[in-house]
Scaffold this motif. Structure first.
Motif, PDB file in Angstrom:
ATOM      1  N   GLU A   1       5.300  11.593  -4.760  1.00  0.00           N
ATOM      2  CA  GLU A   1       6.169  11.006  -3.737  1.00  0.00           C
ATOM      3  C   GLU A   1       5.282  10.416  -2.654  1.00  0.00           C
ATOM      4  O   GLU A   1       4.201  10.948  -2.384  1.00  0.00           O
ATOM      5  N   GLY A   2       5.743   9.317  -2.068  1.00  0.00           N
ATOM      6  CA  GLY A   2       4.913   8.729  -1.024  1.00  0.00           C
ATOM      7  C   GLY A   2       5.667   7.677  -0.227  1.00  0.00           C
ATOM      8  O   GLY A   2       6.858   7.459  -0.439  1.00  0.00           O
ATOM      9  N   ASN A   3       4.936   7.045   0.660  1.00  0.00           N
ATOM     10  CA  ASN A   3       5.537   6.043   1.547  1.00  0.00           C
ATOM     11  C   ASN A   3       4.792   4.715   1.418  1.00  0.00           C
ATOM     12  O   ASN A   3       3.603   4.708   1.077  1.00  0.00           O
ATOM     13  N   ILE A   4       5.476   3.663   1.739  1.00  0.00           N
ATOM     14  CA  ILE A   4       4.794   2.378   1.861  1.00  0.00           C
ATOM     15  C   ILE A   4       4.266   2.300   3.298  1.00  0.00           C
ATOM     16  O   ILE A   4       5.033   2.447   4.255  1.00  0.00           O
ATOM     17  N   VAL A   5       2.962   2.114   3.446  1.00  0.00           N
ATOM     18  CA  VAL A   5       2.387   2.105   4.794  1.00  0.00           C
ATOM     19  C   VAL A   5       1.968   0.696   5.235  1.00  0.00           C
ATOM     20  O   VAL A   5       1.665   0.471   6.402  1.00  0.00           O
ATOM     21  N   GLU A   6       1.942  -0.244   4.272  1.00  0.00           N
ATOM     22  CA  GLU A   6       1.592  -1.620   4.661  1.00  0.00           C
ATOM     23  C   GLU A   6       2.108  -2.607   3.626  1.00  0.00           C
ATOM     24  O   GLU A   6       2.069  -2.319   2.422  1.00  0.00           O
TER      25      GLU A   6
ATOM     26  N   THR B   1       0.847  -1.199   0.000  1.00  0.00           N
ATOM     27  CA  THR B   1       0.000   0.000   0.000  1.00  0.00           C
ATOM     28  C   THR B   1       0.877   1.241   0.000  1.00  0.00           C
ATOM     29  O   THR B   1       1.714   1.426   0.893  1.00  0.00           O
ATOM     30  N   TYR B   2       0.670   2.040  -1.026  1.00  0.00           N
ATOM     31  CA  TYR B   2       1.462   3.261  -1.216  1.00  0.00           C
ATOM     32  C   TYR B   2       0.603   4.454  -0.809  1.00  0.00           C
ATOM     33  O   TYR B   2      -0.526   4.610  -1.280  1.00  0.00           O
ATOM     34  N   SER B   3       1.111   5.264   0.090  1.00  0.00           N
ATOM     35  CA  SER B   3       0.366   6.438   0.534  1.00  0.00           C
ATOM     36  C   SER B   3       0.954   7.687  -0.135  1.00  0.00           C
ATOM     37  O   SER B   3       2.152   7.961  -0.002  1.00  0.00           O
ATOM     38  N   ILE B   4       0.097   8.400  -0.839  1.00  0.00           N
ATOM     39  CA  ILE B   4       0.577   9.574  -1.602  1.00  0.00           C
ATOM     40  C   ILE B   4       0.818  10.738  -0.634  1.00  0.00           C
ATOM     41  O   ILE B   4      -0.076  11.110   0.134  1.00  0.00           O
ATOM     42  N   LEU B   5       2.020  11.287  -0.701  1.00  0.00           N
ATOM     43  CA  LEU B   5       2.313  12.482   0.099  1.00  0.00           C
ATOM     44  C   LEU B   5       2.145  13.737  -0.748  1.00  0.00           C
ATOM     45  O   LEU B   5       1.518  14.712  -0.338  1.00  0.00           O
ATOM     46  N   THR B   6       2.738  13.727  -1.921  1.00  0.00           N
ATOM     47  CA  THR B   6       2.582  14.867  -2.837  1.00  0.00           C
ATOM     48  C   THR B   6       2.317  14.321  -4.237  1.00  0.00           C
ATOM     49  O   THR B   6       2.761  13.210  -4.563  1.00  0.00           O
ATOM     50  N   ALA B   7       1.635  15.088  -5.018  1.00  0.00           N
ATOM     51  CA  ALA B   7       1.402  14.703  -6.415  1.00  0.00           C
ATOM     52  C   ALA B   7       1.266  15.961  -7.256  1.00  0.00           C
ATOM     53  O   ALA B   7       0.675  16.953  -6.806  1.00  0.00           O
ATOM     54  N   LYS B   8       1.830  15.904  -8.428  1.00  0.00           N
ATOM     55  CA  LYS B   8       1.756  17.066  -9.309  1.00  0.00           C
ATOM     56  C   LYS B   8       1.617  16.585 -10.747  1.00  0.00           C
ATOM     57  O   LYS B   8       2.323  15.663 -11.169  1.00  0.00           O
ATOM     58  N   THR B   9       0.718  17.213 -11.471  1.00  0.00           N
ATOM     59  CA  THR B   9       0.503  16.833 -12.865  1.00  0.00           C
ATOM     60  C   THR B   9       0.753  18.037 -13.761  1.00  0.00           C
ATOM     61  O   THR B   9       0.282  19.131 -13.476  1.00  0.00           O
ATOM     62  N   ARG B  10       1.506  17.800 -14.821  1.00  0.00           N
ATOM     63  CA  ARG B  10       1.716  18.857 -15.823  1.00  0.00           C
ATOM     64  C   ARG B  10       1.170  18.359 -17.148  1.00  0.00           C
ATOM     65  O   ARG B  10       1.508  17.264 -17.592  1.00  0.00           O
ATOM     66  N   ILE B  11       0.324  19.175 -17.758  1.00  0.00           N
ATOM     67  CA  ILE B  11      -0.224  18.813 -19.066  1.00  0.00           C
ATOM     68  C   ILE B  11       0.216  19.888 -20.050  1.00  0.00           C
ATOM     69  O   ILE B  11      -0.012  21.081 -19.815  1.00  0.00           O
ATOM     70  N   ARG B  12       0.833  19.461 -21.141  1.00  0.00           N
ATOM     71  CA  ARG B  12       1.375  20.441 -22.082  1.00  0.00           C
ATOM     72  C   ARG B  12       1.057  19.999 -23.513  1.00  0.00           C
ATOM     73  O   ARG B  12       1.401  18.874 -23.912  1.00  0.00           O
ATOM     74  N   PRO B  13       0.389  20.828 -24.273  1.00  0.00           N
ATOM     75  CA  PRO B  13       0.164  20.462 -25.674  1.00  0.00           C
ATOM     76  C   PRO B  13       1.444  20.655 -26.491  1.00  0.00           C
ATOM     77  O   PRO B  13       2.231  21.550 -26.189  1.00  0.00           O
ATOM     78  N   LEU B  14       1.619  19.820 -27.474  1.00  0.00           N
ATOM     79  CA  LEU B  14       2.830  19.890 -28.284  1.00  0.00           C
ATOM     80  C   LEU B  14       2.451  19.752 -29.761  1.00  0.00           C
ATOM     81  O   LEU B  14       1.798  18.778 -30.142  1.00  0.00           O
ATOM     82  N   LEU B  15       2.852  20.717 -30.547  1.00  0.00           N
ATOM     83  CA  LEU B  15       2.550  20.682 -31.980  1.00  0.00           C
ATOM     84  C   LEU B  15       3.863  20.515 -32.731  1.00  0.00           C
ATOM     85  O   LEU B  15       4.706  21.407 -32.735  1.00  0.00           O
TER      86      LEU B  15
END
Lengths: 370, 378
Positions: free
Chosen positions: A275-280, A247-261
């Motif tokens: 980034e996160g921790n294993i909690v179990e 079981t992975y517990s999310i500490l931080t998450a960030k998403t970048r979406i960028r169009p590319l032509l």
């Protein structure tokens, strides 16, 4: 002569500063905490239900077992008309400044949610952080849910939406967030709620296309949507490798979406970092040697989230719903390119849009065990 | 010059900031979004640049007549009759500007807060409160403005909360509108940043006039920066399309902003209180300006006795627009009047003053030469 004149003037001013016309004591207002819209049997009309707290019982003046809120319902053709109907039955003025939840039933949402928006959007007292939620089934039943620990269903639901945002399986779009998406192209993902007599469940989401509900999203799809909305603020994910469940517990998450032509070909670059921790580590046959390396678990988590997000993107493309706002991003970055697809983006271009998804989930710690 | 009427040079930016940061700023993001979309922000930056030229022109003019206000020197430059007419027109512009600010304030208060209170009552209350300060002259106004200007910067403390909902992408795409739309955005927003024409009236009362140029430029830059930040935040949080459909989008940002503690749940009310103070100071300063301009036009020592009659006139003028659409047309007229004043009349007066000065200097030189010749003959 001058001083008395100024004194009179001050008294005159003070009279007005008291706000004679708009003075409403709190007991002269009906504070609306929740609003629910349902379909009626006569199709031309709809039903509006309001949850209004009873301030005296909340204060405990009338004993602990008293009702803490009252539900009022009426039918009509428009929200404003129904609000007027309420005012005919209730001498206390309706006040929407503390409204937490606006619920629309599944049946009405399938016909379109656009007509319900204007009444709230135009109201100067509305808090734009309220939640617009689609109820699976009847909306009124959500306000009727009687949880002994939660005196007010609207506050209960609002708190659930805020606290369970940490699970990342709930869509955490408030009224203004939803409006930004809906008024851009009519597509959005809204929070979903289901009610039993005593409980509310808020996992998953409601997929809206051209202002109409067309499908439900399950909790994993909702999590993928949350990643794409860049709104993940916690939550747990489980991956299975051999017989071990991590079981992975999310500490931080960030998403970048960028169009590319590139060379006339448009694609969307999506990068999700966490980034996160294993909690179990769950296993019936666990021994130290059988534990997998962090690299292996990382790989598995990345694979899982990649599959979940790609599954959602494929679903959105299949249903031709740009609920994430890819078109808006492309329009902002490549306005000239988008001009040629202004009218038929969803039908013509979006279903074939290429996505390049990169996930970078990193386990930082494994708790106090190795 | 009467010392009791004088103000310090550092009070000039305070007064200009108070007059600029008033009722109109609430509407500014919507005006820009409607006319130029995301390019509205660039149009505003360009407007601030143009206004810097405007304030410099005014400073150059007032420094040519350090101990006189415009009502004193305009007849010297334009002739008695034309100067008198100009002074009356300027007073008329100020009166209309005060009426517009009052109406904007009352309309917004009516929509956002006091729904049932008659518009006239809100206007009267504001006018009565403003008249008390306006009658006391420039130094008390400057002192009060010093307190109010601190409040105006208070909202900036809350801006970190906006970061969670801010999207830089919402400011794109830029350079998409044509020249006409860009200019329209500039002309519609220029009046929002108006107010530095105050210098034309207060300059004789400013001590240490050498610092009037940096003080005035600083004030326009500060006010411009605040306006740019407000538009940037509004566009970046609500998106340009949403801002374009709203009337007072700044308050909607506050209602959308995530707040950490429950006590800040109705943070919009704090903003509203600050905005009332800002609108109040704008009305006070405009009321003082128009009364002083009239007093000096008719060579009366104090404008104090004009204040209450002017309140009556401003009240009735502010009542003229029948609805929000009418108010916008009304604003447009005053907008063009302001542009004509700052970028038409002021440069014209400046050029005239330079020409007059040269011809006077030339006359003096000729007279001096002829006197010297006479002396040598004798």
């Amino acid at each position: 002569m001058q001083k008395p004149a100024i004194t009179v003037l001050f008294i005159f001013c003070l009279l007005f500063y008291g706000g004679c016309w708009d003075l409403r004591d709190i007991d002269q207002r009906s504070i609306v905490l929740g609003v629910a819209f349902d379909q009626t049997e006569e199709n031309a009309e709809m039903m509006m239900t309001l949850e209004i707290p009873l301030l005296m019982t909340i204060n405990g003046e009338n004993g602990a077992n008293e009702e803490t809120s009252v539900l009022l319902s009426t039918t009509g053709k428009t929200p404003a008309q129904m609000a007027t109907h309420f005012e005919r039955r209730n001498w206390r003025q309706l006040f929407f400044g503390h409204t937490k939840i606006v619920l629309i039933s599944e049946a009405l949402a399938r016909e379109g949610i656009q007509p319900f928006i204007d009444f709230f959007d135009r109201n100067p007292h509305i808090d734009r952080r309220l939640n617009l939620v689609i109820a699976q089934g009847e909306a009124r039943t959500v306000l009727e849910a009687e949880n002994p620990r939660e005196p007010l269903a609207s506050v209960y639901l609002k708190n659930m939406l805020e606290v369970q945002a940490k699970t990342s399986r709930v869509i955490t779009r408030n009224f203004q967030d939803s409006l930004i998406r809906l008024e851009d192209n009519g597509d959005a993902i809204l929070p979903r709620v289901r009610a039993t007599e005593t409980e509310l469940t808020i996992g998953g989401g409601a997929l809206i296309k051209d202002w109409k509900l067309i499908a439900w999203l399950d909790e994993n799809e909702a999590r993928a949507a949350q990643f794409l909305h860049n709104r993940v603020d916690g939550g747990r994910m489980t991956v299975t490798i051999d017989t071990m469940v991590y079981t992975y517990s999310i500490l931080t998450a960030k998403t970048r979406i960028r169009p590319l032509l590139q060379n006339g070909v448009l694609s969307m670059e999506i990068k999700i970092e966490s980034e996160g921790n294993i909690v179990e580590v769950f296993s019936y046959t666990k021994d130290h040697q059988s534990l997998h390396s962090i690299k292996e678990i990382n790989q598995k988590i990345n694979q899982l989230i990649h599959e979940e997000v790609m599954h959602l993107l494929n679903k959105l493309q299949y249903l031709q719903v740009d609920a994430i706002g890819f078109e808006q991003r492309i329009r902002r970055r490549y306005p000239n390119f988008m001009r040629q697809y202004n009218d038929n983006w969803s039908q013509q271009y979006f279903p074939t849009l290429q996505f390049t998804l990169e996930t970078d989930f990193q386990i930082r710690r494994t708790g106090i065990l190795d | 010059m009467n010392q009791s009427k004088s103000i310090l040079c550092q009070e000039v930016p305070v007064l200009i900031l108070n007059i600029i940061l008033g009722a109109g700023l609430l509407n500014l993001p919507s005006l820009l979004a409607r006319t130029a979309g995301p390019d509205g922000l660039l149009a505003l930056i360009a407007t601030v640049g143009v206004n810097l030229i405007g304030v410099l022109l005014i400073c150059l003019l007032v420094l040519r007549f350090p101990d006189q206000s415009i009502a004193n020197y305009s007849p010297k430059l334009l002739g008695r009759f034309c100067g008198f007419l100009f002074n009356l027109t300027f007073a008329g512009y100020l009166l209309f500007a005060a009426a517009i600010v009052l109406r904007e304030f009352s309309d917004t208060t009516n929509v956002l807060m006091l729904l049932r209170t008659p518009l006239e009552v809100i206007m009267l209350t504001m006018l009565l409160a403003a008249s008390l300060l306006a009658r006391n002259g420039l130094p008390p106004i400057a002192r009060a403005s010093q307190i109010i200007v601190l409040l105006l910067f208070f909202p900036l403390l809350i801006t970190p909360l906006i970061w969670a909902i801010f999207d830089w992408g919402a400011l794109l795409p830029v350079f998409q509108v044509g020249r006409e739309a860009f200019l329209e955005a500039m002309t519609t927003s220029v009046f929002t940043l108006a107010g530095f024409e105050l210098l034309l009236i207060i300059s004789p009362y400013v001590l240490d006039k050498r610092r009037i140029i940096p003080a005035s430029i600083l004030s326009v830059l500060l006010a411009g920066t605040v306006a740019i930040v407000i538009v940037l935040v509004t566009f970046g949080t609500l998106t340009v399309d949403q801002v374009a459909k709203m009337n007072d989008s700044v308050f909607e940002v506050v209602k959308y902003m995530p707040v950490p503690v429950l006590i800040l749940e109705r943070v919009d009310l704090i903003f509203f209180s600050i905005w009332i103070a800002a609108a109040y100071s704008t009305v006070v300063i405009l009321l003082y300006m128009v009364s002083q301009q009239l007093a000096e036009t008719f060579t009366i020592s104090s404008g104090k006795n004009f204040v209450w009659p002017l309140c009556v006139v401003i009240f009735f003028v502010a009542r003229i627009p029948a609805n929000q659409q009418d108010s916008k047309s009304f604003i447009q007229i005053v907008n063009y009047l302001w542009i004509a004043l700052v970028y038409g009349a002021i440069p014209f007066l400046l050029v005239l003053s330079i020409i007059r000065n040269r011809s006077t200097a030339a006359k003096r030189t000729i007279l001096g030469k002829s006197k010297r010749r006479k002396k040598t003959r004798n």
